[in-house]
Design an enzyme around this catalytic site. Structure first.
Site, PDB file in Angstrom:
ATOM      1  N   HIS A  50       0.833  -1.192   0.000  1.00 43.85           N
ATOM      2  CA  HIS A  50       0.000   0.000   0.000  1.00 43.85           C
ATOM      3  C   HIS A  50       0.876   1.254   0.000  1.00 43.85           C
ATOM      4  O   HIS A  50       2.082   1.204   0.205  1.00 43.85           O
ATOM      5  CB  HIS A  50      -0.971   0.022   1.188  1.00 43.85           C
ATOM      6  CG  HIS A  50      -0.349   0.269   2.540  1.00 43.85           C
ATOM      7  ND1 HIS A  50      -1.093   0.461   3.673  1.00 43.85           N
ATOM      8  CD2 HIS A  50       0.942   0.343   2.945  1.00 43.85           C
ATOM      9  CE1 HIS A  50      -0.306   0.650   4.706  1.00 43.85           C
ATOM     10  NE2 HIS A  50       0.941   0.588   4.300  1.00 43.85           N
TER      11      HIS A  50
ATOM     12  N   HIS B  67       4.970  -0.015  -0.309  1.00 46.12           N
ATOM     13  CA  HIS B  67       5.731  -0.994   0.474  1.00 46.12           C
ATOM     14  C   HIS B  67       4.747  -2.033   0.966  1.00 46.12           C
ATOM     15  O   HIS B  67       3.530  -1.809   0.937  1.00 46.12           O
ATOM     16  CB  HIS B  67       6.427  -0.310   1.666  1.00 46.12           C
ATOM     17  CG  HIS B  67       5.446   0.317   2.571  1.00 46.12           C
ATOM     18  ND1 HIS B  67       4.917   1.564   2.320  1.00 46.12           N
ATOM     19  CD2 HIS B  67       4.821  -0.145   3.677  1.00 46.12           C
ATOM     20  CE1 HIS B  67       4.024   1.847   3.250  1.00 46.12           C
ATOM     21  NE2 HIS B  67       3.931   0.824   4.095  1.00 46.12           N
TER      22      HIS B  67
ATOM     23  N   HIS C 285       3.217  -5.155   3.693  1.00 49.53           N
ATOM     24  CA  HIS C 285       3.056  -5.621   5.067  1.00 49.53           C
ATOM     25  C   HIS C 285       2.574  -7.067   5.030  1.00 49.53           C
ATOM     26  O   HIS C 285       1.842  -7.452   4.109  1.00 49.53           O
ATOM     27  CB  HIS C 285       2.001  -4.807   5.821  1.00 49.53           C
ATOM     28  CG  HIS C 285       2.418  -3.402   6.122  1.00 49.53           C
ATOM     29  ND1 HIS C 285       3.325  -3.091   7.107  1.00 49.53           N
ATOM     30  CD2 HIS C 285       2.049  -2.218   5.561  1.00 49.53           C
ATOM     31  CE1 HIS C 285       3.481  -1.766   7.144  1.00 49.53           C
ATOM     32  NE2 HIS C 285       2.731  -1.212   6.210  1.00 49.53           N
TER      33      HIS C 285
ATOM     34  N   ASP D 262      -5.024 -10.481  -0.777  1.00 46.47           N
ATOM     35  CA  ASP D 262      -3.717 -11.136  -0.687  1.00 46.47           C
ATOM     36  C   ASP D 262      -2.875 -10.913  -1.946  1.00 46.47           C
ATOM     37  O   ASP D 262      -3.339 -11.123  -3.064  1.00 46.47           O
ATOM     38  CB  ASP D 262      -3.890 -12.639  -0.438  1.00 46.47           C
ATOM     39  CG  ASP D 262      -2.577 -13.300  -0.065  1.00 46.47           C
ATOM     40  OD1 ASP D 262      -1.732 -12.654   0.590  1.00 46.47           O
ATOM     41  OD2 ASP D 262      -2.377 -14.477  -0.435  1.00 46.47           O
ATOM     42  N   HIS D 263      -1.638 -10.482  -1.731  1.00 39.78           N
ATOM     43  CA  HIS D 263      -0.702 -10.187  -2.815  1.00 39.78           C
ATOM     44  C   HIS D 263      -1.254  -9.144  -3.786  1.00 39.78           C
ATOM     45  O   HIS D 263      -1.034  -9.238  -5.002  1.00 39.78           O
ATOM     46  CB  HIS D 263      -0.250 -11.464  -3.526  1.00 39.78           C
ATOM     47  CG  HIS D 263       0.735 -12.244  -2.701  1.00 39.78           C
ATOM     48  ND1 HIS D 263       0.337 -13.016  -1.629  1.00 39.78           N
ATOM     49  CD2 HIS D 263       2.076 -12.324  -2.750  1.00 39.78           C
ATOM     50  CE1 HIS D 263       1.401 -13.547  -1.062  1.00 39.78           C
ATOM     51  NE2 HIS D 263       2.481 -13.131  -1.719  1.00 39.78           N
TER      52      HIS D 263
ATOM     53  N   GLU E 215      -0.700  -5.097  11.840  1.00 39.27           N
ATOM     54  CA  GLU E 215      -0.022  -4.570  10.650  1.00 39.27           C
ATOM     55  C   GLU E 215       1.477  -4.811  10.785  1.00 39.27           C
ATOM     56  O   GLU E 215       2.147  -5.214   9.837  1.00 39.27           O
ATOM     57  CB  GLU E 215      -0.314  -3.075  10.512  1.00 39.27           C
ATOM     58  CG  GLU E 215       0.351  -2.434   9.307  1.00 39.27           C
ATOM     59  CD  GLU E 215       0.305  -0.910   9.385  1.00 39.27           C
ATOM     60  OE1 GLU E 215       0.095  -0.281   8.354  1.00 39.27           O
ATOM     61  OE2 GLU E 215       0.491  -0.363  10.483  1.00 39.27           O
TER      62      GLU E 215
ATOM     63  N   CYS F 221       5.092   5.335   5.342  1.00 34.56           N
ATOM     64  CA  CYS F 221       3.986   4.728   4.583  1.00 34.56           C
ATOM     65  C   CYS F 221       3.530   5.618   3.428  1.00 34.56           C
ATOM     66  O   CYS F 221       2.677   5.231   2.640  1.00 34.56           O
ATOM     67  CB  CYS F 221       2.820   4.362   5.501  1.00 34.56           C
ATOM     68  SG  CYS F 221       3.143   2.879   6.465  1.00 34.56           S
TER      69      CYS F 221
HETATM   70 NI    NI Z   1       2.553   0.809   5.657  1.00 38.17          NI
END
Ligand code: NI
Length: 142
Positions: A14, A39, A41, A79-80, A130, A33
């Site tokens: 995100h 990047h 998580h 996911d992904h 997270e 972020c």
């Molecule tokens: Ni982040």
């Protein structure tokens, strides 16, 4: 009443950016972020269900039913994925983990009754990890 918690995992990328704020303000608000390249998580989600145990089966719910609901409505969508670009709800709304928790709860509630038509378990809590230090939770009190 018994509270059952089931844990799921997904990975996604995100970028946190508020369209109505300028470059400096976004940097200030979201820190790392806000990195323009995004990047990832590794999120852990815990879904808690409260319900009465069925005397005949000795169970509150069939966890396979919850697994299928999570897989079909949440994990397959997130996911992904690049949350900003691939999840319509996050194209205009920043995919903070607060918003992610709200969206997961919304998706589960939208399909809850069809997943659990006979019994009446209640979606009690959605918690998302997270990072090791950032944990978000929505609780519904009965
Ligand atoms: Ni982040």
């Amino acid at each position: 009443m018994i509270l059952l918690t089931r844990r799921y995992k997904f990975s996604a990328s995100h970028r946190l950016h508020a369209a109505h704020l300028g470059h400096e303000e976004n940097r200030e608000l979201y820190g790392k972020c806000n990195n323009p390249f995004g990047h990832g998580h590794d999120y852990t989600i815990e879904v808690s269900v409260a319900g009465e145990m069925n005397e005949q089966t000795g169970k509150v719910i069939r966890v396979e039913v919850l697994d299928r609901l999570m897989q079909e409505r949440v994990l397959s969508a997130f996911d992904h994925k690049n949350l900003n670009a691939e999840v319509p709800e996050f194209m205009a709304t920043p995919p903070t983990t607060e918003n992610l928790a709200l969206e997961i709860r919304k998706r589960l509630k939208a399909h809850w009754k069809s997943a659990f038509p006979e019994v009446s378990p209640v979606l009690r809590r959605v918690r998302i990890y997270e990072t090791k230090r950032n944990i978000f939770e929505i609780s519904e009190h009965l």
